[in-house]
Each structure stands twice: as C-alpha cells, then as structure tokens.
Motif scaffolding. Structure first.
Motif, PDB file in Angstrom:
ATOM      1  N   ALA A 180      -9.468 -20.991  20.732  1.00 29.36           N
ATOM      2  CA  ALA A 180      -9.549 -21.749  19.486  1.00 29.36           C
ATOM      3  C   ALA A 180     -10.372 -21.013  18.443  1.00 29.36           C
ATOM      4  CB  ALA A 180     -10.140 -23.128  19.749  1.00 29.36           C
ATOM      5  N   GLU A 181     -11.475 -20.400  18.889  1.00 27.69           N
ATOM      6  CA  GLU A 181     -12.321 -19.657  17.956  1.00 27.69           C
ATOM      7  C   GLU A 181     -11.608 -18.419  17.428  1.00 27.69           C
ATOM      8  OE1 GLU A 181     -15.811 -18.935  15.707  1.00 27.69           O
ATOM      9  OE2 GLU A 181     -14.952 -20.716  16.666  1.00 27.69           O
ATOM     10  N   ALA A 182     -10.841 -17.752  18.289  1.00 26.14           N
ATOM     11  CA  ALA A 182     -10.085 -16.579  17.863  1.00 26.14           C
ATOM     12  C   ALA A 182      -9.020 -16.959  16.844  1.00 26.14           C
ATOM     13  CB  ALA A 182      -9.452 -15.899  19.074  1.00 26.14           C
ATOM     14  N   GLU A 183      -8.394 -18.095  17.029  1.00 27.72           N
ATOM     15  CA  GLU A 183      -7.415 -18.585  16.053  1.00 27.72           C
ATOM     16  C   GLU A 183      -8.101 -18.895  14.727  1.00 27.72           C
ATOM     17  OE1 GLU A 183      -4.332 -21.481  17.054  1.00 27.72           O
ATOM     18  OE2 GLU A 183      -4.856 -21.215  19.164  1.00 27.72           O
ATOM     19  N   ALA A 184      -9.247 -19.587  14.804  1.00 24.29           N
ATOM     20  CA  ALA A 184      -9.970 -19.969  13.588  1.00 24.29           C
ATOM     21  C   ALA A 184     -10.402 -18.748  12.787  1.00 24.29           C
ATOM     22  CB  ALA A 184     -11.184 -20.823  13.949  1.00 24.29           C
ATOM     23  N   ARG A 185     -10.687 -17.651  13.480  1.00 22.21           N
ATOM     24  CA  ARG A 185     -11.129 -16.427  12.814  1.00 22.21           C
ATOM     25  C   ARG A 185      -9.973 -15.514  12.411  1.00 22.21           C
ATOM     26  NH1 ARG A 185     -16.828 -14.397  14.865  1.00 22.21           N
ATOM     27  NH2 ARG A 185     -17.849 -16.387  15.288  1.00 22.21           N
ATOM     28  N   GLY A 186      -8.751 -15.931  12.716  1.00 25.11           N
ATOM     29  CA  GLY A 186      -7.587 -15.138  12.350  1.00 25.11           C
ATOM     30  C   GLY A 186      -7.349 -13.956  13.268  1.00 25.11           C
ATOM     31  N   ILE A 187      -8.015 -13.933  14.418  1.00 23.44           N
ATOM     32  CA  ILE A 187      -7.823 -12.842  15.384  1.00 23.44           C
ATOM     33  C   ILE A 187      -6.520 -13.033  16.138  1.00 23.44           C
ATOM     34  CG2 ILE A 187      -8.790 -11.759  17.459  1.00 23.44           C
ATOM     35  CD1 ILE A 187     -11.558 -12.586  16.403  1.00 23.44           C
ATOM     36  N   LEU A 188      -6.157 -14.303  16.370  1.00 20.24           N
ATOM     37  CA  LEU A 188      -4.911 -14.630  17.049  1.00 20.24           C
ATOM     38  C   LEU A 188      -4.017 -15.430  16.124  1.00 20.24           C
ATOM     39  CD1 LEU A 188      -5.920 -15.856  20.637  1.00 20.24           C
ATOM     40  CD2 LEU A 188      -4.689 -13.757  20.074  1.00 20.24           C
ATOM     41  N   ASP A 189      -2.722 -15.103  16.119  1.00 23.80           N
ATOM     42  CA  ASP A 189      -1.762 -15.947  15.423  1.00 23.80           C
ATOM     43  C   ASP A 189      -1.139 -16.895  16.454  1.00 23.80           C
ATOM     44  OD1 ASP A 189      -0.052 -14.331  16.880  1.00 23.80           O
ATOM     45  OD2 ASP A 189       0.716 -13.245  15.142  1.00 23.80           O
ATOM     46  N   ILE A 190      -0.173 -17.681  16.043  1.00 26.16           N
ATOM     47  CA  ILE A 190       0.441 -18.650  16.952  1.00 26.16           C
ATOM     48  C   ILE A 190       1.097 -17.955  18.132  1.00 26.16           C
ATOM     49  CG2 ILE A 190       2.264 -20.390  17.175  1.00 26.16           C
ATOM     50  CD1 ILE A 190       1.693 -21.192  14.288  1.00 26.16           C
TER      51      ILE A 190
END
Length: 213
Positions: A180-190
C-alpha cells in the motif's frame, strides 16, 4: 520513538532495504523468481532509523514478557543484541544447525532452560529457518511464545507453519502495508500491485510463469 507499520514500510523503501521489480524479477538463492527482494542488513547503516527500529522491537518484545532475548543467526543477532541491552535481559543466539566441532551447540550463550525466550529475526519468508531456531530453543527447555521479525513476506506457507508450531509470528510491518505504501508513493502501479499479490498467493507457480525454478 518507535515506528508505525506504515512508517517502517516507508523506511524500508527509502533506504533500499526492500526493492520491488514485478516486471524484472529477482532470482532467489533457491532459483525461484520473485518480484520483491528484501535485505534488511541495509538498515544497519542508518543510525536514526536503526534506533527507531530497536525502539519498536523493544516495545513488541516487552509485551511478550521475555526473560531471554535470542537472535537468529546471522541477521537477527545484532537486533537481538540491541534489544537485550535495552531491556537488560540475557542474550543468546541460535545457529541454523549445531556446530560440527567444539561443544556442538546450536544455541550459544546462557542456557535457555526455564527461560521465556523471544526469538528475533530480520526477515520471515517461508518461516522454516525461524522455526528451526525456535525448535532448538525449545529443545533446551525454553518456552518460545513468539518470533519477532522486522518484516515478513506474508506467504501462506509461513502462516500455516507458525500456526502448526503454535508460535506467534509478530512483525514490525507487513507485506500488505508495504504494498500500500509503495502504491501511495507511486513506486507500484496497478499492474505491479497485482503481480505482487499473484506472487504471494502462489510463489512457485508465479516463478515458473516467469522463467524461474
């Protein structure tokens, strides 16, 4: 000051202790392909972060009411040493297997018999190595209520193994929080998040599909 699970996940990402490459997976020593690689040894090089991690481990350890802190060799040992020092408790460390010379011990340090031991690990993957260390402590007569780790991949086989051993698996942060944190930081996309969830649900099948063992 201790860290929240989300803050700790952020630290893992910031210092490069956890790396996420769902489209260019890592190869583990076992030959398995994985979209995530964790090297918590990197955290030792950041004194402020290290201090906060130890504070978090101290809080979690104290709640388990230990009389002995044990570190799983090798990466769990420095964390265990710092926690034992702050709690002013005896310290032991546990080898993966007994020594093949000398006293042939697997648990080094004070005798564990009669102690309530919290085992500290840096990382839990399948849980097998952690539980072998816990078994060694139990064989010496210690009670092992929990293994306390900095981070776990959250693999189903680890959860099943700990449940079967009747040992609590406690972690400072979880795979779900990190994702979730990686998504919030834009490190991971969907797509990247979907890849991580697919890997965690069946690591072997995911590895095979990506050219691994």
């Amino acid at each position: 000051m201790s860290l929240s699970p989300r803050d700790f996940a952020g630290c893992l990402l910031e210092v490069g202790a956890v790396r996420l490459q769902p489209m260019d997976p890592f190869t583990w020593a076992s030959g398995l392909k994985s979209p995530i690689y964790c090297d918590n040894r990197q955290l030792m090089g950041f004194p402020e972060v290290r201090d906060q991690i130890v504070a978090s481990l101290v809080v979690a350890s104290r709640a388990l009411k230990p009389t002995l802190i044990a570190g799983a060799a090798t990466a769990g040992v420095p964390w265990a040493a710092m926690v034992a020092d702050r709690l002013q408790l005896p310290l032991a460390y546990v080898r993966p297997t007994p020594k093949n010379h000398g006293m042939g011990r697997q648990v080094e340090g004070p005798m564990a018999k009669g102690h309530r031991a919290v085992l500290i690990e840096d990382l839990i993957s399948t849980g097998m190595s952690s539980l072998k260390c816990a078994d060694a402590l139990r064989a010496e007569g210690a009670e092992v209520p929990a293994v306390l780790a900095l981070f776990s991949y959250g693999l189903p086989q680890a959860e099943e193994a700990f449940a079967a051993a009747r040992i609590e698996m406690a972690v400072l942060s979880s795979f779900e929080v990190l994702s979730a944190e990686a998504e919030a930081r834009g490190i991971l996309d969907i797509a990247g998040s979907d890849a991580l969830r697919a890997w965690r649900s069946d690591t072997v099948a995911w590895s095979h599909a990506h050219g691994g063992a």
